[in-house]
Design a protein around this motif. Structure first.
Motif, PDB file in Angstrom:
ATOM      1  N   SER A 105     -27.895 136.318-111.959  1.00 12.26           N
ATOM      2  CA  SER A 105     -29.081 135.878-111.384  1.00 12.26           C
ATOM      3  C   SER A 105     -30.208 136.996-111.702  1.00 12.26           C
ATOM      4  O   SER A 105     -31.456 136.649-111.536  1.00 12.26           O
ATOM      5  CB  SER A 105     -29.060 136.153-109.722  1.00 12.26           C
ATOM      6  N   SER A 106     -30.051 138.006-112.292  1.00 17.42           N
ATOM      7  CA  SER A 106     -31.173 138.865-112.813  1.00 17.42           C
ATOM      8  C   SER A 106     -31.517 138.800-114.455  1.00 17.42           C
ATOM      9  O   SER A 106     -32.286 139.421-114.658  1.00 17.42           O
ATOM     10  CB  SER A 106     -30.639 140.606-112.550  1.00 17.42           C
ATOM     11  N   PHE A 107     -30.716 137.913-115.000  1.00 15.25           N
ATOM     12  CA  PHE A 107     -31.071 137.824-116.389  1.00 15.25           C
ATOM     13  C   PHE A 107     -32.446 137.548-116.747  1.00 15.25           C
ATOM     14  O   PHE A 107     -32.889 138.282-117.679  1.00 15.25           O
ATOM     15  CB  PHE A 107     -29.860 136.857-116.975  1.00 15.25           C
ATOM     16  N   MET A 108     -32.836 136.504-116.335  1.00 16.64           N
ATOM     17  CA  MET A 108     -34.225 135.820-116.612  1.00 16.64           C
ATOM     18  C   MET A 108     -35.330 137.031-116.209  1.00 16.64           C
ATOM     19  O   MET A 108     -36.104 137.383-117.104  1.00 16.64           O
ATOM     20  CB  MET A 108     -34.706 134.729-115.877  1.00 16.64           C
ATOM     21  N   LYS A 109     -35.237 137.744-115.203  1.00 21.50           N
ATOM     22  CA  LYS A 109     -36.352 138.718-114.852  1.00 21.50           C
ATOM     23  C   LYS A 109     -36.154 139.949-115.935  1.00 21.50           C
ATOM     24  O   LYS A 109     -37.071 140.357-116.239  1.00 21.50           O
ATOM     25  CB  LYS A 109     -35.991 139.495-113.371  1.00 21.50           C
ATOM     26  N   LEU A 110     -34.911 140.257-116.012  1.00 17.63           N
ATOM     27  CA  LEU A 110     -34.650 141.482-116.967  1.00 17.63           C
ATOM     28  C   LEU A 110     -34.917 140.967-118.395  1.00 17.63           C
ATOM     29  O   LEU A 110     -35.602 141.859-119.017  1.00 17.63           O
ATOM     30  CB  LEU A 110     -33.324 141.756-117.047  1.00 17.63           C
ATOM     31  N   ASN A 111     -34.798 139.672-119.035  1.00 18.18           N
ATOM     32  CA  ASN A 111     -35.153 139.392-120.396  1.00 18.18           C
ATOM     33  C   ASN A 111     -36.735 139.610-120.454  1.00 18.18           C
ATOM     34  O   ASN A 111     -37.097 139.524-121.478  1.00 18.18           O
ATOM     35  CB  ASN A 111     -34.530 137.944-120.534  1.00 18.18           C
ATOM     36  N   THR A 112     -37.287 138.992-119.410  1.00 16.90           N
ATOM     37  CA  THR A 112     -38.900 138.956-119.302  1.00 16.90           C
ATOM     38  C   THR A 112     -39.330 140.442-119.458  1.00 16.90           C
ATOM     39  O   THR A 112     -40.347 140.812-120.118  1.00 16.90           O
ATOM     40  CB  THR A 112     -39.397 138.377-118.047  1.00 16.90           C
ATOM     41  N   MET A 113     -38.738 141.388-118.546  1.00 17.49           N
ATOM     42  CA  MET A 113     -39.254 142.516-118.451  1.00 17.49           C
ATOM     43  C   MET A 113     -38.959 143.492-119.572  1.00 17.49           C
ATOM     44  O   MET A 113     -40.024 144.219-120.161  1.00 17.49           O
ATOM     45  CB  MET A 113     -38.302 143.107-117.453  1.00 17.49           C
ATOM     46  N   PHE A 114     -37.920 143.207-120.624  1.00 15.10           N
ATOM     47  CA  PHE A 114     -37.649 143.859-121.571  1.00 15.10           C
ATOM     48  C   PHE A 114     -37.550 143.200-122.969  1.00 15.10           C
ATOM     49  O   PHE A 114     -36.911 143.247-123.979  1.00 15.10           O
ATOM     50  CB  PHE A 114     -36.203 144.494-121.582  1.00 15.10           C
ATOM     51  N   SER A 115     -38.514 142.026-122.902  1.00 18.44           N
ATOM     52  CA  SER A 115     -38.494 141.004-124.208  1.00 18.44           C
ATOM     53  C   SER A 115     -38.996 141.826-125.391  1.00 18.44           C
ATOM     54  O   SER A 115     -38.374 141.310-126.458  1.00 18.44           O
ATOM     55  CB  SER A 115     -39.450 139.997-123.808  1.00 18.44           C
ATOM     56  N   ASN A 116     -39.760 142.552-125.537  1.00 16.38           N
ATOM     57  CA  ASN A 116     -40.264 143.412-126.528  1.00 16.38           C
ATOM     58  C   ASN A 116     -39.811 144.856-126.340  1.00 16.38           C
ATOM     59  O   ASN A 116     -40.700 145.740-126.761  1.00 16.38           O
ATOM     60  CB  ASN A 116     -41.777 143.387-126.592  1.00 16.38           C
ATOM     61  N   SER A 117     -38.685 144.972-126.183  1.00 20.71           N
ATOM     62  CA  SER A 117     -38.158 146.514-126.203  1.00 20.71           C
ATOM     63  C   SER A 117     -36.896 146.516-126.719  1.00 20.71           C
ATOM     64  O   SER A 117     -36.307 145.539-126.880  1.00 20.71           O
ATOM     65  CB  SER A 117     -37.920 146.744-124.379  1.00 20.71           C
ATOM     66  N   PRO A 118     -36.597 147.698-127.025  1.00 20.29           N
ATOM     67  CA  PRO A 118     -34.945 147.999-127.566  1.00 20.29           C
ATOM     68  C   PRO A 118     -34.098 147.986-126.415  1.00 20.29           C
ATOM     69  O   PRO A 118     -32.925 148.085-126.947  1.00 20.29           O
ATOM     70  CB  PRO A 118     -35.236 149.554-128.317  1.00 20.29           C
ATOM     71  N   VAL A 119     -34.324 147.867-125.349  1.00 23.88           N
ATOM     72  CA  VAL A 119     -33.358 147.946-124.135  1.00 23.88           C
ATOM     73  C   VAL A 119     -32.605 146.636-124.271  1.00 23.88           C
ATOM     74  O   VAL A 119     -33.008 145.547-124.495  1.00 23.88           O
ATOM     75  CB  VAL A 119     -33.967 147.877-122.810  1.00 23.88           C
ATOM     76  N   GLY A 120     -31.115 146.766-124.005  1.00 19.24           N
ATOM     77  CA  GLY A 120     -30.191 145.688-124.173  1.00 19.24           C
ATOM     78  C   GLY A 120     -29.972 145.091-122.876  1.00 19.24           C
ATOM     79  O   GLY A 120     -30.261 145.887-121.911  1.00 19.24           O
ATOM     80  N   ILE A 121     -29.242 143.945-122.685  1.00 18.24           N
ATOM     81  CA  ILE A 121     -29.051 143.376-121.401  1.00 18.24           C
ATOM     82  C   ILE A 121     -27.764 142.831-121.337  1.00 18.24           C
ATOM     83  O   ILE A 121     -27.315 141.782-122.388  1.00 18.24           O
ATOM     84  CB  ILE A 121     -30.165 142.444-120.960  1.00 18.24           C
ATOM     85  N   TYR A 122     -26.886 143.217-120.746  1.00 21.09           N
ATOM     86  CA  TYR A 122     -25.496 142.569-120.500  1.00 21.09           C
ATOM     87  C   TYR A 122     -25.188 141.769-119.283  1.00 21.09           C
ATOM     88  O   TYR A 122     -25.818 142.442-118.207  1.00 21.09           O
ATOM     89  CB  TYR A 122     -24.287 143.367-120.624  1.00 21.09           C
TER      90      TYR A 122
END
Length: 284
Positions: free
Chosen positions: A142-159
């Motif tokens: 449920s948090s993926f879309m928000k996180l993907n937007t937040m860190f779209s131009n960032s080196p931060v990864g998302i699992y």
């Protein structure tokens, strides 16, 4: 959620784990066992813990659940305790890193469970980059879309932890190395006395001449002059050597308890005591 759900935050903790291993029992374990099972005395402790963990996976996936999933999936599944070290609850600035894996590189995994908000996330990540060059957020679908937007131009990864309690292969953004914010001060604060003394002596061939009261500052002053590109791998190698555990010993621990067993400082992973407790039938 029922009135006992918040007790899961207390059940899967080192304090309760150590009490159960020493056969002292614990009120939190007793409350959950007797609330969830009509006749708990007919079950072994191992069966009760397995069932409590399964229930938690369905309705109360807290930070421990995420951490234990990461340890089982990444450390024991993808890597090996022979080549990789996990650290937990590591203070970095004003933040505390939930889970860190160190092998050839180091990755900080910041857990934002189903029960967490994202309010402090950006401040936490900024702190982590002062000490490590790979950072990854682990969160529910449920948090993926928000996180993907937040860190779209960032080196931060998302699992993403799926509803099936696996790490998603599709909803994923791998972390990219970014060493631009690494700080000598933050790296030095990760180290214990013997560790920073070894690094300073290894690099210079000597230790500073200073009285005990000024020893920390003297060692830090020398450490801060080591080029960051050399200091960082030295720190990683040092941290990696903190944990020594055999693969078969941790694999012998039931899945729900592996993170507790791996990070336990007191019992030293006494698998005989653990197995004895798990085999016993529940009693008050």
């Amino acid at each position: 959620m029922n009135k006992h759900d918040n007790l899961y935050n207390k059940l899967f903790t080192q304090k309760v784990f150590e009490a159960l291993m020493s056969k002292k029992g614990h009120a939190v374990y007793q409350t959950l066992a007797e609330a969830d099972f009509q006749q708990p005395h007919l079950l072994s402790n191992g069966e009760i813990i397995h069932n409590l963990y399964t229930r938690m996976s369905q309705c109360y996936r807290n930070e421990y659940f995420y951490q234990n999933t990461l340890l089982n999936t990444l450390l024991l599944g993808k890597h090996s305790v022979r080549t990789t070290t996990a650290l937990s609850q590591v203070p970095i600035g004003k933040a505390v890193a939930d889970f860190i894996l160190i092998n050839g590189k180091a990755v900080v995994y910041e857990i934002k469970s189903d029960l967490d908000s994202l309010d402090r996330l950006e401040r936490q990540i900024k702190a982590y980059y002062h000490a490590f060059d790979h950072v990854c957020v682990v969160a529910p679908e449920s948090s993926f879309m928000k996180l993907n937007t937040m860190f779209s131009n960032s080196p931060v990864g998302i699992y993403v932890l799926t509803k099936r309690n696996t790490i998603s292969a599709k909803q994923k953004k791998e972390p990219v190395a970014d060493a631009s914010a690494l700080s000598h001060q933050s790296l030095f604060k990760l180290l214990r006395k013997q560790e920073y003394e070894n690094i300073v002596h290894s690099y210079y061939g000597f230790l500073p001449e200073a009285t005990p009261v000024f020893w920390y500052e003297a060692c830090e002053a020398l450490f801060s002059k080591i080029p960051i590109g050399q200091a960082y791998p030295m720190v990683l190698k040092t941290l990696k050597n903190r944990v020594s555990i055999q693969q078969d010993r941790i694999q012998a621990v039931p899945y729900p308890l592996r993170s507790l067993a791996y990070f336990n400082k007191e019992t030293g992973l006494d698998t005989e005591s653990l197995q004895s407790f798990l085999n016993q039938h529940y009693r008050r």
